[in-house]
Design an enzyme around this catalytic site. Structure first.
Site: not given
Length: 1012
Positions: A704, A706, A711, A839
């Site tokens: 992932g 971001g 990640v 967030d």
């Protein structure tokens, strides 16, 4: 036979042709035969015209039937081409057979209304389609129904603006409430309707406009409902001239200014409701003249002064002025009101006693005078007629005893008298109220014991009794209260043993018995209470060993057994718990400390146990002797196994190291991450090395990306999986760019990035089952790594919206909502300093193997500094589009309420199954505005629930959606805290509607009660 010729002069006609029949008659030789024919023709002509009219009406009604294709078929069984229109169900005709009324309310009709044809019914005077599911726009053709006297389109699913209906100047009744109309309402069209008697356009999401001055001209009005339709400004001068009014409601708006004195001229009023506005000033002098008032609600305003004007309103059935700034005493005369059923005055500044006769002369239902400064005693006879459901007097200065009369009040559901100065013995029957859901007596000086009568409390969910002088033992009969969820008997003088039958309380989630005189052992059966998430039985005299069953709780968050006389070894099963609070200090525990419990976060949690030892002699505990905790044979076996494991792992490590170095040399060219100098800071016991982590930061492990880093999934040699976030700390040299695919983040001034500092600061000290676990940080000059637990089921976003989408049943969605809410509640309220996430979104809620949620990604988190206050400012709008609270755009203020807004969006995702931004919401709209518009009506709210959620759960889903609507209020001050959100999600009852909505004809009423 001679015939006399009659000329025009003799007939006295101005035009001879006007009576040509008479002339023909007198000149015709067959005059009598002709006369008979003409007579028959004159009789047949109106019959033919009437038949044509009936056919015309029938065709229009059959067209209406075909337009409502999804309607209840039984409604139109009588509507066919062969029947008279006057026999159609819901249709009324006049003496000539023409349709005058179409009356079809509450028939589950759906579809579009064809006003272009309906308004061609020449005699139509009434159209009633209320409480159906009609949709679409109401066309301008409605203007052609010029003979209408009664129009009811209320409680439907229309959309768009309502048309200007100025030509309908004969209207007497206009009902458009809760119908989904938006835009600007054509108030000017009311000027032509001087005969209007009843007007109801509330509960529609109109554009914000001043209170319409046009209504002042409607002198015949007897009923006016303008609640919740986005009205602002002040009430217009002249409202007091509407002296025929009997019902006036304009609550849930933005009306300001002093409450107008001219309202006292409306002496015919029986209902006056204006809650949830911003009225200031005092209750106007002269209100006493409205002696016919039965329902009065001015709650949630800014009214000041006293209640003296109300003592003359002897016909009141419901009196509500909660959440104002009212002061002074409650008039003693209110105790003499013979019809009063509800009194709600909580959150004011009232002083003096509660009138002792209040409720004793009527079918009294509830009282809520909480959070004032009232003194004196609790009135004894409010349940005299046996219908009282709520006694709420908490947080005052009341004294004296709890009247024994309430032990006989079997109708009571909520008994809350906490935070007063009450004394004496708790009447035994109070504990056994058969319909009670909450018994709250905490923070008083009450005595006595928990009576065995408690076995009769079959619906009891919560007992709050801390900080009293209760004594005696906890009765065995407590095991019969199987609905119990929370029990707090802490800080009393309770003695004896914890009943073995406590294991029968399968729904028990919170158990607080600390600071009592309990003795004996902790019952093994406690392990059967699988719902427990909070246990505190510290500061007692409990002895014996800690049951191993305490390590089997799947959701336990806090365990405090400190300051007792517990002995024996610490059960190894406790090492499997994920606790935010763990305390076994000051007991007589012995033996080795389980390795998993030797954490920096648990510092001090094992102090005061001189018999404990540590294998590694750390944390001030002595090293365990060879004889501690295991036999000689067992020690030999363990040592042999350890040596073999080390040799095997060493060989494997050398092989993997060589292989990975080769791969990294090929991939990175000049150097690998391992050539950096790294600093490791652990927050849990680690079963891996920094090298194992560094070797796994490569493209094939990327799972992932971001805003604050990439990640990677890391699989350790022991099979355990971790998630590692890689963050660049500086604007690194170009040579780095050639061998790393990781994006560069952070500032150009050197040092670790702000995102990294925020995440480590927020997470390093957090221990909560619903917050992702941070094992350690690994930092170098240029790069930083955060090592988390790995959550195999990805994010909530993936489950709801992506190609990986998997069906989530309602029970799972609900558990995710509650778990995530508890995680945020802990961040806001459970930390030493509140942590603002900034967030919150579904992609930052990760799911473990059991689909239990974890709040993750604290790259934008900000710990509120104690010396800064609640609000902190940033010039960067943090967050994700669709989740960002509206105040970010104009104030840059960040506080906990911003997280609450974002979490409200997540709740909407869970219930609707939709993304925060979708095309169907319309241009410049998002899910929040879409849901808010739909939430104007119960039917609208149900319509947005995900169709995959079964019908049996839709009411529960609507409750969650109502909480989401509260969370996403435009003004931060109107949003609940996360603590309140958790309570609302856990409340099985529907959300309470504050205020009153009453139909005098039907007798239906909904009276608001403080949700305590």
């Amino acid at each position: 036979m001679s015939v006399h010729k009659v000329n025009a002069e003799e007939l006295e006609l101005k035009d001879p042709n006007e009576n040509h029949l008479a002339l023909i008659f007198f000149h015709s030789p067959n005059m009598f035969a002709t006369f008979r024919v003409l007579l028959l023709l004159s009789l047949f002509y109106p019959l033919t015209t009437a038949q044509l009219d009936h056919d015309h009406d029938r065709q229009i009604l059959l067209n209406l039937k075909s337009s409502l294709k999804n309607s209840n078929s039984k409604v139109f069984d009588s509507w066919n081409a062969t029947s008279s229109v006057c026999s159609f169900h819901g249709v009324t005709c006049n003496t000539l057979g023409s349709v005058t009324e179409i009356n079809l309310p509450n028939q589950t009709l759906t579809g579009l209304l064809p006003f272009d044809s309906l308004c061609n019914l020449p005699s139509l005077q009434k159209l009633a389609f209320g409480f159906n599911y009609l949709y679409g726009n109401v066309s301008e053709d409605l203007r052609n129904c010029v003979n209408l006297r009664y129009l009811d389109l209320g409680n439907n699913l229309f959309s768009g603006p309502f048309p200007d209906i100025s030509p309908l100047n004969q209207l007497q009744y206009l009902f458009l409430n809760k119908s989904g109309f938006s835009g600007t309402f054509p108030w000017q069209s009311l000027l032509n309707m001087t005969g209007l008697l009843q007007l109801s356009v509330g509960d529609n999401p109109f554009d914000l406009t001043p209170f319409p001055k046009e209504v002042v001209s409607l002198k015949k009005l007897n009923w006016l409902y303008l609640s919740n339709c986005t009205l602002g400004g002040k009430l217009p001068v002249g409202l007091g001239n509407l002296t025929e009014l009997t019902e006036l409601e304009f609550s849930d708006n933005f009306i300001t200014g002093d409450f107008p004195a001219e309202i006292v001229n409306l002496w015919k009023l029986w209902q006056l409701v204006f809650f949830n506005n911003t009225f200031t000033g005092k209750i106007p002098t002269g209100l006493r003249n409205l002696t016919g008032l039965e329902y009065l609600d001015g709650s949630m305003n800014r009214l000041e002064g006293d209640l003296s004007e109300l003592k003359y309103l002897t016909n009141l059935v419901s009196l509500q002025f909660f959440e104002n700034n009212l002061s002074g005493e409650i008039p003693i005369e209110i105790g003499e009101f013979k019809r009063l059923e509800g009194l709600s005055l909580y959150r004011n500044k009232l002083t003096g006693p509660i009138p002792q006769k209040v409720g004793s002369l009527s079918d009294f239902n509830f009282i809520d005078v909480s959070e004032n400064f009232l003194s004196g005693t609790i009135p004894p006879d409010m349940c005299k007629n046996g219908k009282m459901t709520a006694l709420l007097v908490l947080q005052n200065k009341l004294s004296g005893r709890i009247p024994a009369t309430y032990g006989d009040c079997s109708s009571l559901k909520r008994f809350r008298v906490s935070n007063n100065s009450l004394s004496g013995t708790v009447p035994p029957a109070i504990w056994g109220l058969p319909n009670a859901e909450i018994i709250d007596i905490e923070l008083n000086q009450l005595e006595g014991s928990v009576a065995s009568d408690i076995k009769n409390a079959k619906t009891l969910a919560s007992i709050f009794a801390r900080q009293n002088r209760l004594s005696g033992e906890i009765p065995e009969e407590i095991s019969k209260v199987t609905s119990l969820v929370s029990m707090d008997l802490s800080e009393n003088q309770i003695s004896g043993k914890i009943p073995e039958g406590i294991g029968e309380l399968k729904q028990l989630g919170s158990l607080h018995l600390q600071s009592n005189r309990l003795s004996g052992s902790i019952p093994e059966s406690l392990g059967s209470c699988k719902s427990l998430n909070n246990i505190d039985i510290s500061r007692n005299s409990l002895s014996g060993e800690i049951p191993t069953s305490l390590g089997s709780f799947p959701s336990l968050n806090s365990l405090n057994l400190s300051d007792n006389d517990l002995s024996g070894e610490i059960p190894g099963s406790l090492a499997f718990l994920r606790l935010s609070l763990f305390d076994l200090s000051h007991n007589w525990l012995t033996g080795p400390i389980p390795q998993a419990l030797i954490l920096e976060a648990y510092n001090g949690s094992l102090a005061g146990n001189p018999g404990l030892c540590s294998v590694d002699a750390i944390n001030s505990f002595p090293r365990c002797s060879p004889s501690s905790g295991m036999s000689k044979d067992m020690r030999v076996l363990v040592i042999c196994f350890a040596i073999a494991s080390i040799l095997l792992l060493s060989c494997l490590g050398v092989f993997l190291q060589l292989k990975r170095r080769k791969e990294e040399g090929e991939r990175f060219g000049e150097r690998s991450l391992k050539e950096e100098s790294w600093d490791v800071k652990s927050f849990h016991v680690l079963s891996f090395s920094e090298g194992e982590i560094l070797d796994s930061i490569k493209q094939e492990n990327l799972i992932g990306t971001g805003g604050s880093g990439n990640v990677y999934r890391v699989t350790l040699s022991n099979g355990k999986e971790l998630a590692v976030k890689h963050i660049w700390n500086t604007d690194v040299p170009a040579r780095r760019k050639s061998w790393s695919s990781t994006p560069m983040l952070g500032n150009k001034r050197g040092g670790k990035s702000k995102e990294f500092d925020a995440e480590v600061q927020a997470l390093s000290s957090i221990r909560h089952v619903n917050v992702v676990k941070l094992f350690c940080s690994i930092t170098s000059e240029d790069s930083s790594l955060l090592v988390y637990e790995y959550l195999p089921n990805g994010s909530l976003w993936d489950r709801l919206h992506t190609s990986r989408k998997m069906e989530l049943d309602w029970e799972t969605r609900y558990e995710i909502a509650v778990g995530a809410a508890k995680g945020l509640e802990y961040l806001h309220h459970g930390c030493e300093r509140p942590v603002i996430h900034r967030d919150v979104k579904s992609s930052n809620i990760l799911l473990d193997e059991f689909l239990k949620p974890r709040i993750a990604d604290f790259g934008l988190a900000k710990v509120v500094q104690a010396n800064v206050g609640k609000d902190s400012s940033t010039r960067v709008i943090a967050g994700t589009h669709g989740y960002i609270a509206p105040e970010y755009g104009y104030t840059y203020k960040v506080n906990e309420k911003s997280d609450v807004y974002s979490f409200g969006v997540v709740l909407m995702e869970l219930v609707t199954g939709k993304k925060p931004i979708e095309a169907e919401f319309g241009e410049n709209k998002d899910m929040v505005s879409w849901v808010h518009n739909k939430a104007r009506s119960k039917e609208g709210l149900r319509s947005v629930v995900d169709s995959r959620i079964p019908e049996m759960y839709k009411e529960e889903a609507c409750k969650v959606l109502r909480t989401a609507v509260l969370c996403t209020a435009t003004l931060p001050a109107l949003r609940p805290t996360m603590r309140a959100v958790v309570q609302k999600l856990g409340d099985a009852e529907p959300c309470k509607l504050v205020g009153i909505v009453i139909s005098k004809d039907s007798g239906e009423k909904k009276i608001g009660v403080n949700d305590k």
